[in-house]
Design an enzyme around this catalytic site. Sequence first.
Site, PDB file in Angstrom:
ATOM      1  N   PHE A 137      59.137 -20.570 -22.598  1.00 49.26           N
ATOM      2  CA  PHE A 137      59.120 -20.307 -24.034  1.00 49.26           C
ATOM      3  C   PHE A 137      59.457 -18.840 -24.212  1.00 49.26           C
ATOM      4  O   PHE A 137      59.321 -18.036 -23.282  1.00 49.26           O
ATOM      5  CB  PHE A 137      57.742 -20.621 -24.629  1.00 49.26           C
ATOM      6  CG  PHE A 137      57.710 -21.836 -25.526  1.00 49.26           C
ATOM      7  CD1 PHE A 137      58.525 -22.922 -25.302  1.00 49.26           C
ATOM      8  CD2 PHE A 137      56.839 -21.886 -26.594  1.00 49.26           C
ATOM      9  CE1 PHE A 137      58.481 -24.038 -26.119  1.00 49.26           C
ATOM     10  CE2 PHE A 137      56.784 -22.992 -27.430  1.00 49.26           C
ATOM     11  CZ  PHE A 137      57.602 -24.074 -27.201  1.00 49.26           C
ATOM     12  N   GLN A 251      55.027 -14.593 -39.216  1.00 45.87           N
ATOM     13  CA  GLN A 251      56.077 -14.915 -38.256  1.00 45.87           C
ATOM     14  C   GLN A 251      57.136 -15.820 -38.894  1.00 45.87           C
ATOM     15  O   GLN A 251      56.816 -16.862 -39.461  1.00 45.87           O
ATOM     16  CB  GLN A 251      55.502 -15.623 -37.030  1.00 45.87           C
ATOM     17  CG  GLN A 251      56.555 -15.889 -35.972  1.00 45.87           C
ATOM     18  CD  GLN A 251      55.933 -16.359 -34.659  1.00 45.87           C
ATOM     19  OE1 GLN A 251      55.548 -17.508 -34.545  1.00 45.87           O
ATOM     20  NE2 GLN A 251      55.833 -15.459 -33.695  1.00 45.87           N
ATOM     21  N   HIS A 253      59.959 -18.090 -37.874  1.00 42.33           N
ATOM     22  CA  HIS A 253      60.520 -18.795 -36.724  1.00 42.33           C
ATOM     23  C   HIS A 253      62.039 -18.788 -36.844  1.00 42.33           C
ATOM     24  O   HIS A 253      62.588 -19.010 -37.927  1.00 42.33           O
ATOM     25  CB  HIS A 253      60.003 -20.229 -36.683  1.00 42.33           C
ATOM     26  CG  HIS A 253      60.190 -20.912 -35.372  1.00 42.33           C
ATOM     27  ND1 HIS A 253      61.428 -21.324 -34.931  1.00 42.33           N
ATOM     28  CD2 HIS A 253      59.305 -21.246 -34.394  1.00 42.33           C
ATOM     29  CE1 HIS A 253      61.290 -21.895 -33.743  1.00 42.33           C
ATOM     30  NE2 HIS A 253      60.016 -21.862 -33.397  1.00 42.33           N
ATOM     31  N   LEU A 270      60.642 -27.145 -38.974  1.00 42.23           N
ATOM     32  CA  LEU A 270      60.820 -26.524 -37.669  1.00 42.23           C
ATOM     33  C   LEU A 270      61.715 -27.337 -36.739  1.00 42.23           C
ATOM     34  O   LEU A 270      61.569 -28.553 -36.613  1.00 42.23           O
ATOM     35  CB  LEU A 270      59.452 -26.350 -37.004  1.00 42.23           C
ATOM     36  CG  LEU A 270      59.428 -25.535 -35.721  1.00 42.23           C
ATOM     37  CD1 LEU A 270      59.806 -24.089 -35.997  1.00 42.23           C
ATOM     38  CD2 LEU A 270      58.033 -25.597 -35.098  1.00 42.23           C
ATOM     39  N   GLU A 273      60.951 -24.609 -30.633  1.00 42.34           N
ATOM     40  CA  GLU A 273      61.429 -23.643 -29.650  1.00 42.34           C
ATOM     41  C   GLU A 273      61.737 -24.302 -28.314  1.00 42.34           C
ATOM     42  O   GLU A 273      62.463 -23.749 -27.490  1.00 42.34           O
ATOM     43  CB  GLU A 273      60.392 -22.536 -29.464  1.00 42.34           C
ATOM     44  CG  GLU A 273      60.869 -21.389 -28.603  1.00 42.34           C
ATOM     45  CD  GLU A 273      59.992 -20.159 -28.737  1.00 42.34           C
ATOM     46  OE1 GLU A 273      59.809 -19.466 -27.734  1.00 42.34           O
ATOM     47  OE2 GLU A 273      59.498 -19.903 -29.845  1.00 42.34           O
ATOM     48  N   ARG A 304      60.365 -14.056 -30.928  1.00 40.91           N
ATOM     49  CA  ARG A 304      60.790 -14.753 -32.138  1.00 40.91           C
ATOM     50  C   ARG A 304      61.271 -13.797 -33.218  1.00 40.91           C
ATOM     51  O   ARG A 304      62.229 -14.101 -33.942  1.00 40.91           O
ATOM     52  CB  ARG A 304      59.636 -15.611 -32.664  1.00 40.91           C
ATOM     53  CG  ARG A 304      59.384 -16.848 -31.808  1.00 40.91           C
ATOM     54  CD  ARG A 304      58.216 -17.649 -32.306  1.00 40.91           C
ATOM     55  NE  ARG A 304      58.128 -18.918 -31.584  1.00 40.91           N
ATOM     56  CZ  ARG A 304      57.180 -19.828 -31.800  1.00 40.91           C
ATOM     57  NH1 ARG A 304      56.237 -19.601 -32.700  1.00 40.91           N
ATOM     58  NH2 ARG A 304      57.161 -20.949 -31.114  1.00 40.91           N
ATOM     59  N   HIS A 368      56.732 -19.428 -40.661  1.00 43.19           N
ATOM     60  CA  HIS A 368      56.156 -20.421 -39.758  1.00 43.19           C
ATOM     61  C   HIS A 368      54.679 -20.213 -39.450  1.00 43.19           C
ATOM     62  O   HIS A 368      53.936 -21.183 -39.295  1.00 43.19           O
ATOM     63  CB  HIS A 368      56.949 -20.405 -38.451  1.00 43.19           C
ATOM     64  CG  HIS A 368      56.466 -21.359 -37.415  1.00 43.19           C
ATOM     65  ND1 HIS A 368      56.299 -22.708 -37.663  1.00 43.19           N
ATOM     66  CD2 HIS A 368      56.104 -21.167 -36.113  1.00 43.19           C
ATOM     67  CE1 HIS A 368      55.863 -23.307 -36.563  1.00 43.19           C
ATOM     68  NE2 HIS A 368      55.724 -22.397 -35.622  1.00 43.19           N
ATOM     69  N   ARG A 403      53.427 -13.568 -32.679  1.00 46.78           N
ATOM     70  CA  ARG A 403      52.794 -14.578 -31.828  1.00 46.78           C
ATOM     71  C   ARG A 403      53.735 -15.042 -30.727  1.00 46.78           C
ATOM     72  O   ARG A 403      54.894 -15.360 -30.975  1.00 46.78           O
ATOM     73  CB  ARG A 403      52.366 -15.778 -32.677  1.00 46.78           C
ATOM     74  CG  ARG A 403      51.744 -16.902 -31.847  1.00 46.78           C
ATOM     75  CD  ARG A 403      51.190 -17.990 -32.725  1.00 46.78           C
ATOM     76  NE  ARG A 403      52.209 -18.719 -33.449  1.00 46.78           N
ATOM     77  CZ  ARG A 403      52.908 -19.740 -32.955  1.00 46.78           C
ATOM     78  NH1 ARG A 403      52.719 -20.132 -31.706  1.00 46.78           N
ATOM     79  NH2 ARG A 403      53.799 -20.364 -33.702  1.00 46.78           N
TER      80      ARG A 403
END
Length: 599
Positions: A137, A251, A253, A270, A273, A304, A368, A403
């Site tokens: 990730f 955040q 995304h 979404l 990821e 991100r 997000h 995050r």
Amino acid sequence: MRDRLQTADGTADRDETTDYETVSVPVLVVGAGAAGARVAISLADAGVEPLVIGKSDHGDAHTTWAAGGINAALGSLDPEDDWTVHAADTLDEGHYINDPEAVELTAKHMPDRIRELADWGMPFDRTDAGEINQRYFGAQSFRRTCFVGDRTGEAILDALVAKAQDMEIPYRDNVMVTRLLTDGERVAGAMGFDMESGEFVCFRSDHVVLAAGGSSALYERHSSREDENNADGPALALGAGARLMDIEFVQFHPTGMVGARYGEEWDGRLVTEAVRGEGGRLLNADGERFMEEYSPDQMELDARDVVARAIAQEIREGRGTDNGGVYLDISHREDQYIRDRLPSMVERFDSLGVDITEEPMEVAPTAHYTMGGVDIDFSTGETGVDGLYAVGETVAGVHGANRLGGNSLAETVAIGKLVGEHVAGQVDADAAPALTDGQRALAEREFRSLAALEASDGDVTARELLADLGEILWEHAGILRDEASLKQGLAELDALRERTADLRIEGDRTSRDFEFAVDLSFSLPIAEAILRGALERSESRGAHYRTDYPETDGDWQRNIVASEEPTGLELRTRGVAEPSPEVQDAVDTGYELDYHHLE
């Protein structure tokens, strides 16, 4: 909360008798996602029977939309990974304003929480050797993200709900809490209404745990469903006297669906990821893999905030698609590999006429997750208001300024277990406290206020005002911020507040219109906190990017704490603690993802 909405003339019948149900419980858990469920399981393990309440049907919480994975330093594929490196990655991604205790508790406990979930029946993807599989990730030094295809959140919630049902933990769905029952010093329960019957309900409890999600759905373009992440948790806590921290950090995304192509109902939803974790590539409208220019080492798996700003830059400079996005392409991987690793994405896009094994998806950044939230002690969940605890996305601390993907689910189960254990130790398990006369008067005042709200017959709906609020935040507190724009956003927010005096409710308390009106009362104070916090922080750090202060300022390695005072919202700053020596060693070593392992 300062923004309780009223009738157009601001009055209510003070002599009206209000009927309501009273429910007395030892512990009330507000929120039925992974965090609330894990708290409840810990309480039940300790012999305390909580009541869990949620706004939607049982098992249908926002957790199910966290698709890509959950972090734990198991070392299934990279044996050199350990909890200290996980903690170091989290601090680095959070730009070192995280709460180190929160980070270390999460990283240290996660391997056990993953094994526990597996024992409870969670069907993790496995390696050929039978180990729990792990994927890359963004911004992680090693393959640390455990997964169930691309439906990890759903699988976690299924496992937790099944465990809670085995333990016969009481649950009540479709209940919306509108205010906490408090005298300003300690919490004595919560007030709200049954969203199906419209009946008012007063929950009497000396211990209330808020696990009600974050605030990202305040933005015009976001990844949540419209009834989730509406700021309930932080607004309820703020109204009860708790503090908020780092609320300016939102955040965005990098990969939300582009509604202009897929339809309004999908706008901002979404695209996990995991697509990039499995090798997905970002391309602009000219077919250029543009992350080579912005992050040649980490490419699509950089942090991100870095990837989101890169996409926004490509679009702003005219290299976006006609629909206002860029392309995310995984079609170079084998068809069956894509279907095995990303089944939900394959199914979703197939329903929209797109075969992602053959053609790219169209994506753009979307709000997000909120790193900021309630300021708590992470070993206990305590908020500083006696009897009130918080956990999950409702709180701040683990994630700092940005995050790390896969850490939201990790926080829910790691910290949720600890908070539940602490609360259990504070509770007389047999206690079922009754309402005092003073508490009854507070409850009846709230229910009269809600009845007055229901009777509002002005000219503007809450849905319209929420849409306008979303535009204000997206335009003025979005991916790129500056002083003039933030001040303009605050001015527009003040004007929007004035319009709430002319609110109209179309329907009764069971209607979506009434629900949106309550959401609006949560949204306004948190929107102000976001704008004011972003204006106060005169630097760029993580997800907070100020074009007029583009550099990170060492003097701003501080948290902004907000509290509701008689004069309004008050902000102050607080220094950040140091990590433990073993985590500092991992930070100093400087582990880093080598993206090209994926090539």
